[in-house]
Design a protein around this motif. Sequence first.
Motif, PDB file in Angstrom:
ATOM      1  N   GLU A 161     101.700 -24.265 -49.951  1.00 57.97           N
ATOM      2  CA  GLU A 161     100.687 -24.548 -50.966  1.00 57.97           C
ATOM      3  C   GLU A 161      99.871 -23.293 -51.272  1.00 57.97           C
ATOM      4  OE1 GLU A 161      96.711 -27.202 -51.964  1.00 57.97           O
ATOM      5  OE2 GLU A 161      97.799 -27.601 -50.093  1.00 57.97           O
ATOM      6  N   LEU A 162      99.516 -22.526 -50.230  1.00 55.44           N
ATOM      7  CA  LEU A 162      98.745 -21.304 -50.445  1.00 55.44           C
ATOM      8  C   LEU A 162      99.518 -20.331 -51.330  1.00 55.44           C
ATOM      9  CD1 LEU A 162      96.299 -19.506 -49.865  1.00 55.44           C
ATOM     10  CD2 LEU A 162      97.467 -18.717 -47.792  1.00 55.44           C
ATOM     11  N   CYS A 163     100.807 -20.178 -51.067  1.00 52.23           N
ATOM     12  CA  CYS A 163     101.634 -19.283 -51.892  1.00 52.23           C
ATOM     13  C   CYS A 163     101.668 -19.769 -53.337  1.00 52.23           C
ATOM     14  CB  CYS A 163     103.050 -19.195 -51.316  1.00 52.23           C
ATOM     15  SG  CYS A 163     103.154 -18.246 -49.779  1.00 52.23           S
ATOM     16  N   TYR A 164     101.778 -21.079 -53.513  1.00 56.57           N
ATOM     17  CA  TYR A 164     101.775 -21.631 -54.878  1.00 56.57           C
ATOM     18  C   TYR A 164     100.454 -21.328 -55.574  1.00 56.57           C
ATOM     19  CZ  TYR A 164     101.537 -24.831 -58.775  1.00 56.57           C
ATOM     20  OH  TYR A 164     101.366 -25.343 -60.036  1.00 56.57           O
ATOM     21  N   ARG A 165      99.342 -21.567 -54.891  1.00 56.35           N
ATOM     22  CA  ARG A 165      98.023 -21.336 -55.503  1.00 56.35           C
ATOM     23  C   ARG A 165      97.854 -19.871 -55.894  1.00 56.35           C
ATOM     24  NH1 ARG A 165      96.684 -26.376 -56.968  1.00 56.35           N
ATOM     25  NH2 ARG A 165      96.658 -27.805 -55.184  1.00 56.35           N
ATOM     26  N   LEU A 166      98.355 -18.967 -55.075  1.00 51.09           N
ATOM     27  CA  LEU A 166      98.248 -17.538 -55.386  1.00 51.09           C
ATOM     28  C   LEU A 166      99.105 -17.185 -56.597  1.00 51.09           C
ATOM     29  CD1 LEU A 166      98.385 -16.065 -51.762  1.00 51.09           C
ATOM     30  CD2 LEU A 166      96.361 -16.280 -53.228  1.00 51.09           C
ATOM     31  N   LEU A 167     100.333 -17.707 -56.641  1.00 51.00           N
ATOM     32  CA  LEU A 167     101.232 -17.408 -57.757  1.00 51.00           C
ATOM     33  C   LEU A 167     100.761 -18.061 -59.056  1.00 51.00           C
ATOM     34  CD1 LEU A 167     104.597 -17.789 -55.848  1.00 51.00           C
ATOM     35  CD2 LEU A 167     103.851 -15.710 -57.025  1.00 51.00           C
TER      36      LEU A 167
END
Length: 291
Positions: A161-167
């Motif tokens: 989820e963190l990677c998604y939010r950053l992207l």
Amino acid sequence: MLHDAVVAAFAAHGSGSPYFTVIDGLALLRSFSERHPNHLIHRPALCIVVQGAKWTTFGERRLHYRTSQAMVVSVEMPGASQVVHGAPDAPYLSAVIELDQAILREVYESMEAPPTPASGEHAAAFVMELNEAILGCAARAVSLLGEPQAIPLLYPGVKRELCYRLLAGPHGGVFARMVVGAERNRRLVEAIHALRGNFDKQVRVDDLAALAGLSPTAFHRQFKAMTAMTPVQFQKQIRLMEARRLMLSREMSAETVAFEVGYASPSQFSREYARLFGAPPRRDIGKLLSA
């Protein structure tokens, strides 16, 4: 809230700082006062300020970041950091989450409309504002320290989820470039890794430029745009930080460690060491050991 989760984690588990948690790639920092500069090699990570303020320098570039901001580092490189706001009643607090390139790539490739990788010359470290979604991911990661049995099951989902939010956020193009990027950018990063891995050897800039697929002039310009250092400055800082580590962990003499990290002259090593750390090797190490 992330603040409450970090405070609870220190109360239950961590007395020292940095507190390297049982979650691989998650560390917590705390300081009750302003600190002298701390020199270290930064890995690709998200350094989230939970409370207080801090600055970090990479070569000629200084980044200031405070509560609800984060410093993002995309390439392993040397730097110096200092807490500038931290007090007994309101200590500096931060959470450092290493960026997982494999998960970042997996999420990027699964997105229906992935961000376009940023183009041009960009710094490898920058400061970003944090939204509630990213802060929520970080809070859930830290809160898992109270449920160690749940970490293997739940933390991978938090990282995704963190990677998604950053992207998906305002800097998505920069994060996309970290995992996809242009061929030229990828090869430049490979050259930086080669210099990092061979810091104790004589490395020709022409050879690094060839590895990056650039002319020596273009390589020098793009290397400095990314790291705020020349290749020689980058290598020198790595050498001196490794020398300091060896003297602290193995009790090696300055003369011995100078040759170990690639210096031909112990006197030159001592001069450059004092210039970076503010004191000659023997005095600096003695101060660190007594502290």
